[in-house]
Design a protein around this motif. Structure first.
Motif, PDB file in Angstrom:
ATOM      1  N   LEU A 112       0.832  -1.201   0.000  1.00  0.00           N
ATOM      2  CA  LEU A 112       0.000   0.000   0.000  1.00  0.00           C
ATOM      3  C   LEU A 112       0.866   1.249   0.000  1.00  0.00           C
ATOM      4  CD1 LEU A 112      -2.600  -1.081   2.723  1.00  0.00           C
ATOM      5  CD2 LEU A 112      -2.844  -1.251   0.246  1.00  0.00           C
ATOM      6  N   LEU A 113       0.449   2.230  -0.757  1.00  0.00           N
ATOM      7  CA  LEU A 113       1.210   3.485  -0.844  1.00  0.00           C
ATOM      8  C   LEU A 113       0.219   4.639  -0.971  1.00  0.00           C
ATOM      9  CD1 LEU A 113       4.051   4.882  -1.398  1.00  0.00           C
ATOM     10  CD2 LEU A 113       3.540   4.565  -3.828  1.00  0.00           C
ATOM     11  N   THR A 114       0.460   5.682  -0.217  1.00  0.00           N
ATOM     12  CA  THR A 114      -0.340   6.903  -0.376  1.00  0.00           C
ATOM     13  C   THR A 114       0.605   8.043  -0.716  1.00  0.00           C
ATOM     14  OG1 THR A 114      -2.059   6.179   1.168  1.00  0.00           O
ATOM     15  CG2 THR A 114      -1.883   8.547   0.777  1.00  0.00           C
ATOM     16  N   ILE A 115       0.281   8.760  -1.793  1.00  0.00           N
ATOM     17  CA  ILE A 115       1.139   9.888  -2.188  1.00  0.00           C
ATOM     18  C   ILE A 115       0.317  11.173  -2.206  1.00  0.00           C
ATOM     19  CG2 ILE A 115       2.810   8.536  -3.507  1.00  0.00           C
ATOM     20  CD1 ILE A 115       1.330   9.421  -6.063  1.00  0.00           C
ATOM     21  N   PRO A 116       0.921  12.277  -1.804  1.00  0.00           N
ATOM     22  CA  PRO A 116       0.210  13.556  -1.916  1.00  0.00           C
ATOM     23  C   PRO A 116       0.192  14.027  -3.363  1.00  0.00           C
ATOM     24  CG  PRO A 116       2.427  13.927  -1.099  1.00  0.00           C
ATOM     25  CD  PRO A 116       2.271  12.435  -1.245  1.00  0.00           C
ATOM     26  N   MET A 117      -0.782  14.842  -3.685  1.00  0.00           N
ATOM     27  CA  MET A 117      -0.891  15.340  -5.065  1.00  0.00           C
ATOM     28  C   MET A 117       0.014  16.554  -5.258  1.00  0.00           C
ATOM     29  SD  MET A 117      -4.914  15.022  -5.935  1.00  0.00           S
ATOM     30  CE  MET A 117      -5.792  13.469  -5.830  1.00  0.00           C
ATOM     31  N   TYR A 118       1.305  16.297  -5.219  1.00  0.00           N
ATOM     32  CA  TYR A 118       2.288  17.347  -5.454  1.00  0.00           C
ATOM     33  C   TYR A 118       3.049  17.033  -6.735  1.00  0.00           C
ATOM     34  CZ  TYR A 118       1.608  18.708  -0.559  1.00  0.00           C
ATOM     35  OH  TYR A 118       1.073  19.103   0.631  1.00  0.00           O
ATOM     36  N   ALA A 158       7.233   8.777  -7.253  1.00  0.00           N
ATOM     37  CA  ALA A 158       7.324   7.883  -6.089  1.00  0.00           C
ATOM     38  C   ALA A 158       6.533   6.606  -6.358  1.00  0.00           C
ATOM     39  CB  ALA A 158       6.802   8.587  -4.843  1.00  0.00           C
ATOM     40  N   ALA A 159       5.363   6.777  -6.971  1.00  0.00           N
ATOM     41  CA  ALA A 159       4.553   5.605  -7.330  1.00  0.00           C
ATOM     42  C   ALA A 159       5.256   4.781  -8.406  1.00  0.00           C
ATOM     43  CB  ALA A 159       3.184   6.061  -7.814  1.00  0.00           C
ATOM     44  N   ALA A 160       5.846   5.479  -9.377  1.00  0.00           N
ATOM     45  CA  ALA A 160       6.522   4.768 -10.477  1.00  0.00           C
ATOM     46  C   ALA A 160       7.733   3.990  -9.973  1.00  0.00           C
ATOM     47  CB  ALA A 160       6.943   5.763 -11.553  1.00  0.00           C
TER      48      ALA A 160
END
Lengths: 145, 114
Positions: free
Chosen positions: A8-14, A20-22
């Protein structure tokens, strides 16, 4: 890798956070022994899906939640936002964004999901006023001996 | 932030090569567009964009490449790409860039075919 695993990963919309997801997807795909070209396809697909969420979701939590599901022969990732949902013209790629150019086939924007569909084996999109989930599957190519 | 990028320019007598390194998104794309506009204004209408060190190109980066193609067409110029990965080449073909710009394996052949 014989068992199913979940990451699981949560990233901010910056800006650039799609990287980071890639990078996470790249590490997982390499661990699963995907071919190099397929790893790049997965990275590009997740980048485009994240950018789509960044641009269209208008979510209050300003975050994209990603669930990676690893199994023997495929990598699945679900990209979820809690935004306002996306419209059919974005879903089917018919919305023309940006300034129209000289050549109608050289459309400048709005083709991110088309790229994802062309690179991945399965793409499923569920969208409502409570948010959007894009579920993507990439299967490992069968290597010849 | 995460993305570190770089642009190198190599100017010949009748052409120029722009080499990008890093993630080609809006930020690197804008820098690339700025350099391309400067070169075109200075009379370089035969351009090569070398993407060998460009690890990833997103759809926003592609849209900026399309703008460079259109700017060159206005000056009757030519653009060739080189150093693309197989995935990048496939994406360029799908997005129709390959109809309006050449794709070559290396810089030498991209320059030779301007």
């Amino acid at each position: 890798m014989s068992l199913e695993h979940k990451v699981l990963l949560t990233i901010p919309m910056y800006p650039d956070m799609e990287l980071a997801a890639a990078k996470t997807a790249s590490v997982l795909a390499e661990l699963m022994d995907f071919e190099e070209g397929q790893v790049e396809e997965i990275q590009l697909a997740i980048i485009e899906t994240c950018i789509n969420a960044f641009e269209h979701s208008q979510s209050d939590d300003n975050a994209v939640h990603i669930e990676f599901l690893l199994s023997e022969d495929q990598l699945q990732f679900k990209i979820m936002d809690r935004g306002v949902g996306i419209t059919p013209d974005i879903l089917d790629g018919s919305r023309l964004l940006g300034t129209p150019g000289v050549h109608p086939d050289l459309r400048k924007r709005g083709r991110g999901l088309q790229i994802v569909r062309s690179l991945m084996d399965e793409v499923d999109i569920e969208s409502s006023s409570n948010g959007t989930t894009v579920s993507v599957i990439k299967r490992k190519s069968r290597r010849t001996a | 932030m995460l993305n570190k990028f770089d642009i190198q320019i190599r100017e010949g007598q009748e052409h120029a090569v722009i080499e990008t390194a890093g993630y080609l998104n809006d930020a690197l794309g804008e820098k690339l567009s700025e350099k391309a506009r400067e070169l075109i204004q200075n009379g370089h209408t035969q351009l090569v964009i070398n993407l060998e060190k460009t690890t990833l190109i997103n759809s926003i980066g592609i849209s900026i490449l399309i703008e460079i193609i259109e700017a060159l067409e206005e000056r009757e110029g030519t653009l060739n790409f080189c150093g693309l990965s197989a995935t990048q080449e496939r994406t360029f073909k799908m997005m129709a860039l390959a109809k309006y710009a050449g794709i070559f394996p290396d810089e030498e052949s991209a320059i030779a075919n301007l």
